[in-house]
Design an enzyme around this catalytic site. Structure first.
Site, mmCIF file in Angstrom:
data_model
loop_
_atom_site.group_PDB
_atom_site.id
_atom_site.type_symbol
_atom_site.label_atom_id
_atom_site.label_comp_id
_atom_site.label_asym_id
_atom_site.label_seq_id
_atom_site.Cartn_x
_atom_site.Cartn_y
_atom_site.Cartn_z
ATOM 1 N N HIS A 36 -10.504 1.256 1.600
ATOM 2 C CA HIS A 36 -10.266 2.198 2.703
ATOM 3 C C HIS A 36 -11.524 2.123 3.567
ATOM 4 C CE1 HIS A 36 -8.474 6.030 4.414
ATOM 5 N NE2 HIS A 36 -9.623 5.882 5.054
ATOM 6 N N HIS A 38 -4.693 -0.730 5.635
ATOM 7 C CA HIS A 38 -4.177 -0.003 6.802
ATOM 8 C C HIS A 38 -5.089 -0.103 8.033
ATOM 9 C CE1 HIS A 38 -6.909 2.862 5.046
ATOM 10 N NE2 HIS A 38 -6.062 3.308 4.154
ATOM 11 N N HIS A 41 1.717 5.271 -1.691
ATOM 12 C CA HIS A 41 1.363 6.462 -2.474
ATOM 13 C C HIS A 41 2.640 7.030 -3.073
ATOM 14 C CE1 HIS A 41 -2.768 6.602 -0.894
ATOM 15 N NE2 HIS A 41 -2.203 6.098 0.196
ATOM 16 N N HIS A 53 0.877 -1.191 0.000
ATOM 17 C CA HIS A 53 0.000 0.000 0.000
ATOM 18 C C HIS A 53 0.903 1.226 0.000
ATOM 19 C CE1 HIS A 53 -3.854 2.140 1.427
ATOM 20 N NE2 HIS A 53 -2.946 3.075 1.201
ATOM 21 N N ASP A 65 1.468 2.490 3.520
ATOM 22 C CA ASP A 65 0.625 3.682 3.372
ATOM 23 C C ASP A 65 1.487 4.941 3.467
ATOM 24 O OD1 ASP A 65 -1.610 5.178 2.860
ATOM 25 O OD2 ASP A 65 -2.384 5.124 4.907
ATOM 26 N N LYS A 115 -8.959 -0.251 -5.912
ATOM 27 C CA LYS A 115 -9.025 0.375 -4.589
ATOM 28 C C LYS A 115 -10.315 1.163 -4.444
ATOM 29 C CE LYS A 115 -7.646 2.089 -0.630
ATOM 30 N NZ LYS A 115 -6.580 3.056 -0.426
HETATM 31 C C1 NCD Z 1 -3.355 9.018 2.079
HETATM 32 C C2 NCD Z 1 -2.878 10.060 1.059
HETATM 33 O O1 NCD Z 1 -2.356 11.114 1.471
HETATM 34 O O2 NCD Z 1 -3.014 9.816 -0.138
HETATM 35 N N1 NCD Z 1 -3.420 9.646 3.372
HETATM 36 C C3 NCD Z 1 -3.391 9.020 4.577
HETATM 37 O O3 NCD Z 1 -3.552 9.713 5.582
HETATM 38 N N2 NCD Z 1 -3.204 7.740 4.674
HETATM 39 C C4 NCD Z 1 -4.657 8.450 1.649
HETATM 40 C C5 NCD Z 1 -5.086 7.232 2.416
HETATM 41 O O4 NCD Z 1 -4.530 6.141 2.244
HETATM 42 O O5 NCD Z 1 -5.999 7.357 3.240
HETATM 43 ZN ZN ZN Z 2 -3.216 5.052 1.592
#
Ligand code: NCD
Ligand code: ZN
Length: 336
Positions: free
Chosen positions: A134, A168, A14, A12, A240, A95
């Protein structure tokens, strides 16, 4: 002491786009064999072309390191079975975000009407496309995940052949739900194994630890630790890691997300070592994900050494990591 990890996976992640992608992609590609890449760009990744071109930008930003970006598509209830069958080869999972629940999720699912979602879930089930969720309702912030568990159970019961990953997870309720349905799995982050709400807001507010879902209570962290440290076979590591520019974090209206990718493996080694569970790190950061998703990432051996490492204060003057300026007990010796 030296620890060897084979083919670490971050299920997971970003990676963002543009300059942020150029900063963070090499950091993940250096020490991970692959990662499940989240689709919450602006606009979200919803077409085959968008998936393919985002993959190309990631590979380019990773500068030819042995690293597979496993792509995801942003869930929409109006995808047709034909579209899903065609996009299948480009993605590892889809997702689902409830609308507005986190960063760039405005185009997500409104309400959670199983009847409306059923055709897409049915097609995903038939095509063998896992659903990553999520899982938070729009309720009180500390209760959102626990309130979502009945929804997970409804979907898991209605689509027994659909692989569902609770992303998460932060609560003991989610850990307990894992064992009630065969097709429910979960990812656990690094930060939720280390912190509770106390570290975020118990003293001076710590914006770099603010994320969705918000860190919960000590008993929740205990349950997460128990699942991770024992390498529960249905649990995978998913950082995450969610970078935001420093000015978006250190601001009124602080953006949600903790940036952990470059320190994830040393911090996990420290945690598993402190709990006498180093032997379970390999299944937690790789083997479970390989089995659950049926993937064979590129071979990569990462050697970690038990010697102090100072986490940088900031990367490229832009993004502040967890443990910024602090010392970890383990460091990466070599990755390749
Ligand atoms: C994530 C993001 O910034 O893209 N933020 C977070 O707080 N985890 C998005 C997500 O996974 O909820
Ligand atoms: Zn995330």
């Amino acid at each position: 002491m030296v620890l060897s990890l084979n083919d670490p996976l971050d299920m997971h992640l970003h990676l963002r786009d543009g300059r942020m992608l150029d900063i963070v992609a090499p950091l993940s590609a250096e020490t991970f064999s692959g990662a499940l890449v989240m689709p919450n760009l602006v606009p979200p990744v919803t077409t085959e072309e968008a998936v393919a071109s985002y993959r190309e930008r990631i590979v380019k930003a990773g500068e030819n390191r042995a690293f597979t970006p496993y792509m995801t598509l942003f869930f929409r209830s109006d995808y047709t079975p034909e579209f899903l069958a065609s996009v299948r080869k480009e993605i590892l999972a889809i997702k689902l975000y409830p609308a507005g629940i986190t960063t760039n999720s405005e185009g997500g699912v409104e309400g959670f009407d199983l009847i409306e979602l059923a055709p897409v879930l049915e097609a995903m089930s038939e095509l063998g496309i896992p659903l990553c969720v999520h899982g938070e309702t729009g309720g009180f912030v500390m209760d959102r995940e626990a309130e979502f568990i009945p929804i997970y159970e409804k979907v898991a019961g209605a689509f027994p052949d659909l692989t569902i990953v609770m992303e998460h997870i932060t609560t003991k309720e989610a850990v307990e739900a894992l064992d009630r349905f065969e097709n429910l799995y979960a990812t656990i982050t690094l930060h939720h194994l280390y912190i509770t709400l106390d570290e975020v807001a118990g003293g001076l507010l710590q914006p770099h630890l603010f994320c969705k879902p918000i860190a919960k209570r000590p008993e929740d962290r205990e349950a997460l630790l128990k699942a991770a440290l024992s390498a529960h076979p249905k649990v995978m590591f998913g950082s995450d890691s969610a970078p935001h520019p420093r000015e978006a974090k250190e601001a009124p209206g602080c953006a949600a997300g903790v940036f952990t990718a470059p320190l994830a493996l040393p911090a996990l080694a420290q945690l598993f070592d402190r709990h006498g569970a180093l032997q379970n790190l390999q299944p937690f950061v790789s083997d479970n994900a390989k089995r659950i998703y049926g993937i064979t990432p590129p071979k990569k051996e990462v050697l970690l050494e038990k010697s102090p490492w100072l986490v940088p204060e900031i990367y490229e003057g832009t993004v502040v990591p967890m443990f910024a300026g602090q010392s970890l007990e383990w460091r990466i010796l070599r990755a390749g």
